[in-house]
Design a protein around this motif. Structure first.
Motif, PDB file in Angstrom:
ATOM      1  N   HIS A  19       0.845  -1.195   0.000  1.00 29.24           N
ATOM      2  CA  HIS A  19       0.000   0.000   0.000  1.00 29.24           C
ATOM      3  C   HIS A  19       0.880   1.244   0.000  1.00 29.24           C
ATOM      4  O   HIS A  19       1.844   1.327   0.764  1.00 29.24           O
ATOM      5  N   LEU A  20       0.554   2.203  -0.867  1.00 25.70           N
ATOM      6  CA  LEU A  20       1.355   3.420  -0.987  1.00 25.70           C
ATOM      7  C   LEU A  20       0.466   4.656  -0.970  1.00 25.70           C
ATOM      8  O   LEU A  20      -0.657   4.632  -1.475  1.00 25.70           O
ATOM      9  N   LYS A  21       0.986   5.740  -0.398  1.00 28.12           N
ATOM     10  CA  LYS A  21       0.296   7.022  -0.372  1.00 28.12           C
ATOM     11  C   LYS A  21       0.869   7.942  -1.448  1.00 28.12           C
ATOM     12  O   LYS A  21       2.091   8.045  -1.597  1.00 28.12           O
ATOM     13  N   ILE A  22      -0.008   8.615  -2.185  1.00 31.85           N
ATOM     14  CA  ILE A  22       0.419   9.524  -3.244  1.00 31.85           C
ATOM     15  C   ILE A  22       1.298  10.639  -2.674  1.00 31.85           C
ATOM     16  O   ILE A  22       2.344  10.975  -3.239  1.00 31.85           O
ATOM     17  N   SER A  23       0.890  11.214  -1.552  1.00 28.32           N
ATOM     18  CA  SER A  23       1.634  12.326  -0.955  1.00 28.32           C
ATOM     19  C   SER A  23       3.042  11.902  -0.550  1.00 28.32           C
ATOM     20  O   SER A  23       4.011  12.645  -0.747  1.00 28.32           O
ATOM     21  N   ALA A  24       3.166  10.697  -0.007  1.00 28.07           N
ATOM     22  CA  ALA A  24       4.482  10.202   0.415  1.00 28.07           C
ATOM     23  C   ALA A  24       5.385   9.962  -0.789  1.00 28.07           C
ATOM     24  O   ALA A  24       6.586  10.262  -0.754  1.00 28.07           O
ATOM     25  N   ILE A  36       2.836  11.801  -9.912  1.00 28.99           N
ATOM     26  CA  ILE A  36       2.678  10.474  -9.309  1.00 28.99           C
ATOM     27  C   ILE A  36       1.371   9.837  -9.768  1.00 28.99           C
ATOM     28  O   ILE A  36       1.316   8.633 -10.059  1.00 28.99           O
ATOM     29  N   HIS A  37       0.315  10.636  -9.868  1.00 33.92           N
ATOM     30  CA  HIS A  37      -0.967  10.114 -10.351  1.00 33.92           C
ATOM     31  C   HIS A  37      -0.821   9.543 -11.762  1.00 33.92           C
ATOM     32  O   HIS A  37      -1.404   8.502 -12.083  1.00 33.92           O
ATOM     33  N   ARG A  38      -0.035  10.218 -12.598  1.00 31.41           N
ATOM     34  CA  ARG A  38       0.180   9.716 -13.963  1.00 31.41           C
ATOM     35  C   ARG A  38       0.937   8.390 -13.936  1.00 31.41           C
ATOM     36  O   ARG A  38       0.656   7.480 -14.719  1.00 31.41           O
ATOM     37  N   ASP A  39       1.920   8.291 -13.032  1.00 31.55           N
ATOM     38  CA  ASP A  39       2.653   7.028 -12.885  1.00 31.55           C
ATOM     39  C   ASP A  39       1.716   5.912 -12.423  1.00 31.55           C
ATOM     40  O   ASP A  39       1.757   4.787 -12.944  1.00 31.55           O
ATOM     41  N   ILE A  40       0.881   6.236 -11.441  1.00 31.88           N
ATOM     42  CA  ILE A  40      -0.022   5.245 -10.862  1.00 31.88           C
ATOM     43  C   ILE A  40      -1.013   4.724 -11.899  1.00 31.88           C
ATOM     44  O   ILE A  40      -1.393   3.547 -11.886  1.00 31.88           O
ATOM     45  N   LYS A  41      -1.425   5.598 -12.818  1.00 34.09           N
ATOM     46  CA  LYS A  41      -2.359   5.172 -13.863  1.00 34.09           C
ATOM     47  C   LYS A  41      -1.803   3.998 -14.653  1.00 34.09           C
ATOM     48  O   LYS A  41      -2.544   3.106 -15.083  1.00 34.09           O
ATOM     49  N   LYS A  42      -0.494   3.981 -14.849  1.00 34.50           N
ATOM     50  CA  LYS A  42       0.136   2.885 -15.594  1.00 34.50           C
ATOM     51  C   LYS A  42       0.063   1.585 -14.800  1.00 34.50           C
ATOM     52  O   LYS A  42      -0.138   0.512 -15.372  1.00 34.50           O
ATOM     53  N   LEU A  43       0.216   1.676 -13.478  1.00 32.24           N
ATOM     54  CA  LEU A  43       0.110   0.483 -12.637  1.00 32.24           C
ATOM     55  C   LEU A  43      -1.326  -0.019 -12.592  1.00 32.24           C
ATOM     56  O   LEU A  43      -1.571  -1.227 -12.557  1.00 32.24           O
ATOM     57  N   LEU A  44      -2.276   0.914 -12.605  1.00 31.11           N
ATOM     58  CA  LEU A  44      -3.686   0.526 -12.642  1.00 31.11           C
ATOM     59  C   LEU A  44      -3.996  -0.201 -13.945  1.00 31.11           C
ATOM     60  O   LEU A  44      -4.730  -1.194 -13.962  1.00 31.11           O
ATOM     61  N   ALA A  45      -3.413   0.293 -15.038  1.00 29.76           N
ATOM     62  CA  ALA A  45      -3.636  -0.322 -16.351  1.00 29.76           C
ATOM     63  C   ALA A  45      -3.037  -1.721 -16.410  1.00 29.76           C
ATOM     64  O   ALA A  45      -3.568  -2.609 -17.083  1.00 29.76           O
ATOM     65  N   GLY A  47      -2.980  -3.715 -13.971  1.00 27.38           N
ATOM     66  CA  GLY A  47      -3.815  -4.583 -13.152  1.00 27.38           C
ATOM     67  C   GLY A  47      -3.195  -5.028 -11.850  1.00 27.38           C
ATOM     68  O   GLY A  47      -3.747  -5.887 -11.165  1.00 27.38           O
ATOM     69  N   ILE A  48      -2.049  -4.457 -11.480  1.00 30.87           N
ATOM     70  CA  ILE A  48      -1.405  -4.886 -10.232  1.00 30.87           C
ATOM     71  C   ILE A  48      -1.725  -3.948  -9.076  1.00 30.87           C
ATOM     72  O   ILE A  48      -1.276  -4.176  -7.953  1.00 30.87           O
ATOM     73  N   ALA A  49      -2.485  -2.877  -9.343  1.00 30.76           N
ATOM     74  CA  ALA A  49      -2.821  -1.920  -8.290  1.00 30.76           C
ATOM     75  C   ALA A  49      -4.263  -1.464  -8.434  1.00 30.76           C
ATOM     76  O   ALA A  49      -4.846  -1.520  -9.519  1.00 30.76           O
ATOM     77  N   GLU A  50      -4.838  -1.048  -7.322  1.00 34.33           N
ATOM     78  CA  GLU A  50      -6.164  -0.434  -7.350  1.00 34.33           C
ATOM     79  C   GLU A  50      -6.149   0.782  -6.433  1.00 34.33           C
ATOM     80  O   GLU A  50      -5.367   0.859  -5.477  1.00 34.33           O
ATOM     81  N   LYS A  51      -7.017   1.742  -6.732  1.00 36.28           N
ATOM     82  CA  LYS A  51      -7.035   2.994  -5.985  1.00 36.28           C
ATOM     83  C   LYS A  51      -7.573   2.801  -4.573  1.00 36.28           C
ATOM     84  O   LYS A  51      -8.478   2.009  -4.339  1.00 36.28           O
ATOM     85  N   THR A  52      -6.996   3.549  -3.639  1.00 35.84           N
ATOM     86  CA  THR A  52      -7.523   3.666  -2.285  1.00 35.84           C
ATOM     87  C   THR A  52      -7.610   5.162  -1.988  1.00 35.84           C
ATOM     88  O   THR A  52      -7.202   5.982  -2.812  1.00 35.84           O
ATOM     89  N   PHE A  53      -8.116   5.522  -0.833  1.00 38.90           N
ATOM     90  CA  PHE A  53      -8.206   6.936  -0.482  1.00 38.90           C
ATOM     91  C   PHE A  53      -6.805   7.514  -0.321  1.00 38.90           C
ATOM     92  O   PHE A  53      -6.077   7.174   0.593  1.00 38.90           O
ATOM     93  N   GLY A  54      -6.415   8.357  -1.268  1.00 44.22           N
ATOM     94  CA  GLY A  54      -5.112   9.005  -1.202  1.00 44.22           C
ATOM     95  C   GLY A  54      -3.942   8.149  -1.629  1.00 44.22           C
ATOM     96  O   GLY A  54      -2.787   8.525  -1.431  1.00 44.22           O
ATOM     97  N   GLY A  55      -4.231   6.996  -2.230  1.00 47.88           N
ATOM     98  CA  GLY A  55      -3.120   6.139  -2.627  1.00 47.88           C
ATOM     99  C   GLY A  55      -3.551   4.956  -3.471  1.00 47.88           C
ATOM    100  O   GLY A  55      -4.587   4.986  -4.132  1.00 47.88           O
TER     101      GLY A  55
END
Length: 206
Positions: A19-24, A36-45, A47-55
């Motif tokens: 679990h990771l926080k965007i702010s951290a 960081i949000h743009r980076d995270i979108k690639k991980l979401l695509a 399929g190895i990550a899903e969004k949580t509140f703030g991370g």
């Protein structure tokens, strides 16, 4: 740090910490949260990550279940993958390979060992997911075969694996020993006849 390098660091961090926080992440890498949000979108695509509140959080089971619905096949033997037995290889370039079970997963892991960043497998009894490096494996138990032979089951707790062998026999191996177990095997046919006799499945219970 280049964008693809930062993404790889985030991917590896997610695999370890779950679990990771965007702010951290923004503070750690010295970039904006939007970056960081743009980076995270690639991980979401991927399929190895899903969004949580703030991370984001790691979602191996959700990924496997989704792939199972689409008839995902084992990277090695091409059997349909059962998420409860799956062995997932995360490569350094971000590619994810899935094997039907620890048997095929360990063989494939040995084949491309230098390319692997991490690997995940399910605990046979607890049904949780963990890094293969922390797992204890039981090879050749008397339990009815769930997938490929010789059957290999993973346990996060070594003491539970030990008790399992007392009831169902088999040989208890560390992760590195399990990788070594297949070094003499015929990877294409899963034929273990070329392995030293002490490693042959018929000798596991002796």
């Amino acid at each position: 740090m280049l964008p693809h390098e930062r993404l790889q660091h985030i991917r590896e961090k997610l695999l370890k910490e779950k679990h990771l926080k965007i702010s951290a992440l923004s503070k750690e890498f010295g970039v904006s949260e939007m970056t960081i949000h743009r980076d995270i979108k690639k991980l979401l695509a991927e399929g190895i990550a899903e969004k949580t509140f703030g991370g984001v959080r790691l979602t191996p089971e959700k990924t496997e279940q989704s792939k199972q619905k689409n008839g995902e096949r084992c990277i090695l033997c091409e059997k349909t993958v059962d998420p409860k037995l799956a062995y997932r290889l995360i490569l350094k370039d971000g590619t994810i390979e899935t094997a039907c079970c620890a048997h095929c997963g360990l063989i494939r892991h040995k084949q491309i060992e230098k390319e692997v960043s991490d690997a995940l497998v399910h605990d046979f009894l607890l049904h949780t997911t963990g890094s293969t490096t922390t797992m204890t494996f039981v090879v050749g138990s008397l339990l009815p075969t769930l997938c490929c032979q010789p059957q290999i089951l993973a346990f996060q707790d070594s003491s539970i694996a030990e008790r399992f062998t007392q009831g169902f026999q088999g040989k208890k191996l560390s992760f590195l020993e399990a990788l070594d177990f297949f070094q003499y095997a015929d990877h294409s046919s899963h034929d273990l006849r070329h392995m030293p006799s002490t490693r042959h499945p018929h000798h596991l219970n002796g």
